[in-house]
Write a protein that holds these residues in place. Structure first.
Motif, PDB file in Angstrom:
ATOM      1  N   GLY A 187       0.840  -1.189   0.000  1.00 35.63           N
ATOM      2  CA  GLY A 187       0.000   0.000   0.000  1.00 35.63           C
ATOM      3  C   GLY A 187       0.874   1.236   0.000  1.00 35.63           C
ATOM      4  N   ASP A 188       0.456   2.236  -0.757  1.00 31.57           N
ATOM      5  CA  ASP A 188       1.197   3.505  -0.847  1.00 31.57           C
ATOM      6  C   ASP A 188       0.502   4.542   0.022  1.00 31.57           C
ATOM      7  OD1 ASP A 188       2.945   2.389  -2.776  1.00 31.57           O
ATOM      8  OD2 ASP A 188       1.472   2.798  -4.341  1.00 31.57           O
ATOM      9  N   LEU A 189       1.288   5.158   0.900  1.00 30.24           N
ATOM     10  CA  LEU A 189       0.763   6.131   1.844  1.00 30.24           C
ATOM     11  C   LEU A 189       1.716   7.318   1.896  1.00 30.24           C
ATOM     12  CD1 LEU A 189      -1.002   5.070   4.994  1.00 30.24           C
ATOM     13  CD2 LEU A 189       0.540   6.985   5.160  1.00 30.24           C
ATOM     14  N   ASP A 190       1.190   8.508   1.764  1.00 30.55           N
ATOM     15  CA  ASP A 190       1.977   9.740   1.847  1.00 30.55           C
ATOM     16  C   ASP A 190       1.710  10.363   3.212  1.00 30.55           C
ATOM     17  OD1 ASP A 190       2.905  12.392   1.716  1.00 30.55           O
ATOM     18  OD2 ASP A 190       2.378  12.603  -0.406  1.00 30.55           O
ATOM     19  N   LEU A 191       2.727  10.439   4.060  1.00 27.52           N
ATOM     20  CA  LEU A 191       2.547  10.949   5.418  1.00 27.52           C
ATOM     21  C   LEU A 191       2.198  12.431   5.473  1.00 27.52           C
ATOM     22  CD1 LEU A 191       5.341   9.181   7.500  1.00 27.52           C
ATOM     23  CD2 LEU A 191       2.933   8.594   7.284  1.00 27.52           C
ATOM     24  N   SER A 192       2.292  13.132   4.356  1.00 30.50           N
ATOM     25  CA  SER A 192       1.955  14.562   4.351  1.00 30.50           C
ATOM     26  C   SER A 192       0.514  14.798   4.785  1.00 30.50           C
ATOM     27  CB  SER A 192       2.178  15.165   2.958  1.00 30.50           C
ATOM     28  OG  SER A 192       3.535  15.055   2.594  1.00 30.50           O
ATOM     29  N   GLY A 193      -0.367  13.852   4.487  1.00 33.01           N
ATOM     30  CA  GLY A 193      -1.757  13.973   4.929  1.00 33.01           C
ATOM     31  C   GLY A 193      -1.884  13.710   6.414  1.00 33.01           C
ATOM     32  N   PHE A 194      -1.337  12.609   6.892  1.00 33.58           N
ATOM     33  CA  PHE A 194      -1.395  12.228   8.307  1.00 33.58           C
ATOM     34  C   PHE A 194      -0.772  13.296   9.201  1.00 33.58           C
ATOM     35  CE2 PHE A 194       1.161  10.218  11.738  1.00 33.58           C
ATOM     36  CZ  PHE A 194       0.134   9.854  12.590  1.00 33.58           C
ATOM     37  N   LEU A 195       0.340  13.879   8.755  1.00 34.15           N
ATOM     38  CA  LEU A 195       1.050  14.870   9.560  1.00 34.15           C
ATOM     39  C   LEU A 195       0.454  16.275   9.448  1.00 34.15           C
ATOM     40  CD1 LEU A 195       4.700  13.656   8.877  1.00 34.15           C
ATOM     41  CD2 LEU A 195       3.342  13.326  10.960  1.00 34.15           C
ATOM     42  N   GLY A 196      -0.598  16.432   8.648  1.00 34.02           N
ATOM     43  CA  GLY A 196      -1.242  17.736   8.513  1.00 34.02           C
ATOM     44  C   GLY A 196      -0.451  18.731   7.686  1.00 34.02           C
ATOM     45  N   ILE A 197       0.492  18.252   6.900  1.00 33.05           N
ATOM     46  CA  ILE A 197       1.318  19.134   6.070  1.00 33.05           C
ATOM     47  C   ILE A 197       0.558  19.580   4.832  1.00 33.05           C
ATOM     48  CG2 ILE A 197       3.420  19.229   4.653  1.00 33.05           C
ATOM     49  CD1 ILE A 197       4.631  17.215   6.724  1.00 33.05           C
ATOM     50  N   SER A 198      -0.273  18.699   4.288  1.00 38.71           N
ATOM     51  CA  SER A 198      -1.009  19.016   3.072  1.00 38.71           C
ATOM     52  C   SER A 198      -2.458  18.552   3.190  1.00 38.71           C
ATOM     53  CB  SER A 198      -0.364  18.333   1.864  1.00 38.71           C
ATOM     54  OG  SER A 198      -1.169  18.507   0.713  1.00 38.71           O
ATOM     55  N   GLU A 199      -3.380  19.463   2.932  1.00 38.26           N
ATOM     56  CA  GLU A 199      -4.803  19.131   2.921  1.00 38.26           C
ATOM     57  C   GLU A 199      -5.186  18.384   1.648  1.00 38.26           C
ATOM     58  OE1 GLU A 199      -7.150  19.600   5.337  1.00 38.26           O
ATOM     59  OE2 GLU A 199      -5.520  20.279   6.628  1.00 38.26           O
ATOM     60  N   GLU A 200      -4.347  18.462   0.610  1.00 39.61           N
ATOM     61  CA  GLU A 200      -4.636  17.818  -0.672  1.00 39.61           C
ATOM     62  C   GLU A 200      -4.261  16.342  -0.689  1.00 39.61           C
ATOM     63  OE1 GLU A 200      -2.935  21.058  -0.826  1.00 39.61           O
ATOM     64  OE2 GLU A 200      -5.017  21.735  -0.797  1.00 39.61           O
ATOM     65  N   VAL A 201      -3.421  15.931   0.234  1.00 40.12           N
ATOM     66  CA  VAL A 201      -2.942  14.550   0.263  1.00 40.12           C
ATOM     67  C   VAL A 201      -3.878  13.705   1.125  1.00 40.12           C
ATOM     68  CG1 VAL A 201      -1.037  13.048   0.994  1.00 40.12           C
ATOM     69  CG2 VAL A 201      -0.542  15.244  -0.088  1.00 40.12           C
ATOM     70  N   PRO A 202      -4.351  12.557   0.592  1.00 39.98           N
ATOM     71  CA  PRO A 202      -5.206  11.689   1.412  1.00 39.98           C
ATOM     72  C   PRO A 202      -4.493  11.243   2.692  1.00 39.98           C
ATOM     73  CG  PRO A 202      -5.141  10.932  -0.867  1.00 39.98           C
ATOM     74  CD  PRO A 202      -4.106  12.008  -0.734  1.00 39.98           C
ATOM     75  N   VAL A 203      -5.240  11.135   3.775  1.00 37.74           N
ATOM     76  CA  VAL A 203      -4.662  10.711   5.047  1.00 37.74           C
ATOM     77  C   VAL A 203      -4.380   9.210   5.034  1.00 37.74           C
ATOM     78  CG1 VAL A 203      -5.066  10.526   7.535  1.00 37.74           C
ATOM     79  CG2 VAL A 203      -5.711  12.610   6.311  1.00 37.74           C
ATOM     80  N   GLY A 204      -5.154   8.448   4.305  1.00 34.92           N
ATOM     81  CA  GLY A 204      -4.971   6.998   4.253  1.00 34.92           C
ATOM     82  C   GLY A 204      -4.200   6.556   3.027  1.00 34.92           C
ATOM     83  N   TYR A 205      -4.300   5.276   2.756  1.00 38.36           N
ATOM     84  CA  TYR A 205      -3.653   4.710   1.582  1.00 38.36           C
ATOM     85  C   TYR A 205      -4.149   5.400   0.313  1.00 38.36           C
ATOM     86  CZ  TYR A 205      -1.544   0.629   3.880  1.00 38.36           C
ATOM     87  OH  TYR A 205      -0.772  -0.203   4.642  1.00 38.36           O
ATOM     88  N   LYS A 206      -3.214   5.653  -0.604  1.00 35.83           N
ATOM     89  CA  LYS A 206      -3.588   6.162  -1.934  1.00 35.83           C
ATOM     90  C   LYS A 206      -4.038   5.003  -2.811  1.00 35.83           C
ATOM     91  CE  LYS A 206       0.339   8.248  -2.719  1.00 35.83           C
ATOM     92  NZ  LYS A 206       1.391   9.019  -3.396  1.00 35.83           N
ATOM     93  N   ASN A 207      -3.398   3.863  -2.648  1.00 31.68           N
ATOM     94  CA  ASN A 207      -3.806   2.647  -3.348  1.00 31.68           C
ATOM     95  C   ASN A 207      -3.197   1.443  -2.648  1.00 31.68           C
ATOM     96  OD1 ASN A 207      -1.129   2.168  -4.590  1.00 31.68           O
ATOM     97  ND2 ASN A 207      -1.625   4.005  -5.738  1.00 31.68           N
TER      98      ASN A 207
END
Length: 185
Positions: A120-140
């Protein structure tokens, strides 16, 4: 007395008997699973499952099952357990595999081996509140199956499709369901 038909470790007679009972009384199919969680320290917490409701009654017949949850050091943890998004992949792997094997058994298909892997691909920018555009969960999420059975590749592909169709975890992820989170007093 007829011998029970066991395919892939599944009692097929019991499976079809359960299906018939549910057709006669749909309330039998209503289940409620539960989990509890307690924070330990840092990113470490502990989840427990024990009882559930199903087949018209409460079932507390098993000993509690405990799951250690933590993060790797790079995510401020101490590797005291898998992290929650890894448990999601584990839950998906178990549910897809169980669905595949049970539906193969119901069709009379003997499976020699099933192996699968998950990414699973996950971008921590969402979880860490760095970007509102990045999903908080898995992208795929990607799942890869290898099936050993005396059937064609098309039949193996059909089993994988059936696993997806009938897996509660797969469908809870792929077709999100409402989740309510409340503060208890």
């Amino acid at each position: 007395m007829a011998q029970e038909q066991i395919i892939n470790g599944i009692n097929v007679d019991q499976l079809f008997n359960t299906i018939e009972q549910i057709k006669d009384n749909p309330e039998i199919a209503q289940f409620k699973f539960r989990a509890a969680n307690t924070w330990v320290d840092g990113t470490h917490n502990r989840a427990t499952v024990k009882d559930f409701y199903g087949a018209l009654k409460e079932d507390d017949s098993r000993e509690p099952l405990t799951f250690e949850i933590d993060e790797p050091p790079v995510l401020c943890g101490r590797n005291l357990g898998a992290n929650p998004v890894e448990y999601l992949l584990v839950a998906l792997s178990g549910c897809l595999t169980t669905s595949l094997v049970a539906h193969a058994a119901a069709r009379g298909i003997e499976i020699k081996k099933v192996a699968s892997r998950y990414e699973g691909d996950l971008d921590l920018s969402g979880f860490l509140g760095i970007s509102e555009e990045v999903p908080v969960g898995y992208k795929n999420i990607r799942a890869y199956f290898k099936i050993e059975a005396d059937i064609t590749e098309d039949q193996k592909a059909e089993l994988v499709k059936m696993a997806q169709k009938y897996s509660p975890v797969f469908n809870s992820i792929a077709k999100p369901i409402p989740v309510s989170v409340q503060l208890e007093k």
